[in-house]
Design an enzyme around this catalytic site. Structure first.
Site, PDB file in Angstrom:
ATOM      1  N   HIS A 137      37.426  38.864  41.335  1.00  0.00           N
ATOM      2  CA  HIS A 137      35.788  38.863  41.056  1.00  0.00           C
ATOM      3  C   HIS A 137      35.508  38.648  39.711  1.00  0.00           C
ATOM      4  CE1 HIS A 137      35.521  39.881  45.125  1.00  0.00           C
ATOM      5  NE2 HIS A 137      36.062  41.056  44.835  1.00  0.00           N
ATOM      6  N   ASP A 173      42.333  38.348  50.435  1.00  0.00           N
ATOM      7  CA  ASP A 173      41.729  39.664  50.110  1.00  0.00           C
ATOM      8  C   ASP A 173      40.260  39.650  51.293  1.00  0.00           C
ATOM      9  OD1 ASP A 173      41.477  41.604  47.522  1.00  0.00           O
ATOM     10  OD2 ASP A 173      39.702  41.313  48.798  1.00  0.00           O
ATOM     11  N   HIS A 175      37.581  40.434  50.551  1.00  0.00           N
ATOM     12  CA  HIS A 175      36.293  39.968  49.807  1.00  0.00           C
ATOM     13  C   HIS A 175      36.543  38.450  49.295  1.00  0.00           C
ATOM     14  CE1 HIS A 175      36.618  44.454  49.222  1.00  0.00           C
ATOM     15  NE2 HIS A 175      35.233  44.318  49.237  1.00  0.00           N
ATOM     16  N   ASP A 256      43.117  44.767  51.151  1.00  0.00           N
ATOM     17  CA  ASP A 256      42.109  45.392  51.925  1.00  0.00           C
ATOM     18  C   ASP A 256      41.593  44.941  53.252  1.00  0.00           C
ATOM     19  OD1 ASP A 256      41.164  43.146  50.499  1.00  0.00           O
ATOM     20  OD2 ASP A 256      39.791  44.386  49.132  1.00  0.00           O
TER      21      ASP A 256
HETATM   22 ZN   LIG Z   1      38.985  43.059  47.998  1.00  0.00          ZN
END
Ligand SMILES: [Zn+2]
Length: 376
Positions: A137, A173, A175, A256
């Site tokens: 990110h 991931d 996200h 995650d």
């Molecule tokens: Zn993540």
């Protein structure tokens, strides 16, 4: 002299991951990379000659992607352990879940140094596992989503600077890998593929979003299971990668998306991560595997240790030896599940598979991703 990742996989780690970070209440206050490293040592899977300590990235290296003023602000925060209101507002340091902590510059700069070293070591080919990397990110001039620097983008840039021009970035991931996708928007030398939970922060990565042709996105529904991952992998992700015949693959293997993770609602077992690794290994002469998210230390450590086993062709035993069990029993996890961890978190590496129906949503995502991609 560094070991050659062409002869056997190289593991890049650092003792810096053992130190407390992010503050006691932060989701990242759990030991992840150190658990992975300790487990693979306890399993007898790490020849010390294959271990490399990640170097701190130099300013010149970080400036390849990051803004000079932002890097100076991170260093200021590390030196003073504070953030000025101006730096907070401008660079999101000490805001949005990106806390000021004692190694706020040197820890991410070590991850960046490790991933850039992995890209250099694989100049002629080979496999590197660098679980401290994966901060997908990070933005050129601000912190975002617990990420201060963007080590995957820096690793890809290192490969591009060596003359590579056909790279696949695969991100599993929970996200969306927004920082990496945006870094290579419209850059057709890089294809970024992200499988992530739909409707979850950062709320980007829609199926239709192709970043000017250089991205494919698979926003999957909550409950995403091993069968669905396998189906998506075989029906869409692997065909996309095979069609490109990439010179290098960078895998962000955030943990995650595992069922036990407290921050996301996906339901994978670690068999899914290990399947992805084994399926992409033969598809490019260079492979670097990173970590990423993962907020349950048991699940994350077991998943990433198993990745190293897959990369090395090591069979994973049904029950771990006492030395590895001791490491798992020594973990501290300040959530309800951590007070009385289930036995399989302490005595095994492999999760029970989490198979299920392949929902229509998943099939639709695959169709959309392949549309106007492969020759008829
Ligand atoms: Zn993540």
């Amino acid at each position: 002299m560094f070991p050659s990742p062409r002869l056997r996989p190289v593991y890049i780690g650092s003792e810096i991951y053992r130190r407390p970070s992010y503050g006691p209440k932060h989701p990242l206050a759990v030991p992840r990379v150190s658990t992975c490293t300790d487990l693979i040592r306890a399993m007898g899977w790490l020849d010390e000659a294959a271990f490399v300590t990640a170097p701190l990235a130099t300013d010149a290296q970080l400036l390849r992607f990051h803004d000079a003023g932002y890097l100076a602000a991170l260093k200021r925060s590390e030196a003073t352990r504070r953030v000025t209101p101006e730096d907070r507002a401008r660079y999101r340091i000490g805001a949005d879940g990106n806390p000021v902590y004692p190694e706020i510059f040197s820890r991410p700069a070590t991850s960046a140094g490790g991933v850039m070293l992995a890209a250099r070591l694989t100049a002629q080919g080979g496999i590197v596992h660098c679980p401290g990397g994966g901060t997908h990110h990070g933005r050129p001039d601000r912190a975002s989503g617990f990420c201060y620097l963007n080590d995957p983008a820096l690793g890809i840039l290192t490969w591009l600077d060596q003359g590579l021009d056909n790279i696949v970035y695969l991100d599993i991931d929970a996200h969306h890998g927004d920082g990496v996708q945006d870094a290579f928007h419209d850059d057709h030398r890089v294809l970024t593929i992200s499988i992530h939970e739909a409707g979850r922060w950062p709320y980007t990565g829609a199926a239709e979003d192709r970043a000017g042709g250089s991205a494919r996105n698979f926003p999957v529904p909550p409950g995403f299971n091993d069968s669905e991952l396998r189906w998506l992998l075989h029906e869409a992700v692997l065909p996309l990668i095979r069609a490109r015949r990439p010179q290098a693959i960078l895998l962000q293997a955030g943990a995650d998306a595992l069922e036990e993770d407290p921050l996301a609602k996906l339901s994978l077992s670690n068999n899914a991560h290990w399947l992805v690794v084994s399926e992409i290994m033969p598809l490019a002469p260079r492979l670097v595997v990173l970590g990423g998210g993962g907020y349950n230390p048991y699940a994350t450590g077991r998943c990433w240790a198993g990745i190293w086993a897959v990369l090395n062709g090591q069979p994973i035993p049904d029950r771990v030896p006492p030395a590895a069990e001791k490491i798992l029993r020594g973990l501290v996890y300040n959530r309800a599940a951590g007070r009385n961890p289930p036995e399989h978190w302490l005595t095994t590496l492999r999760d029970a598979p989490r198979e299920g129906a392949v929902r229509e949503d998943i099939e639709r995502l695959a169709t959309l991703a392949l549309k106007e991609t492969l020759p008829a």
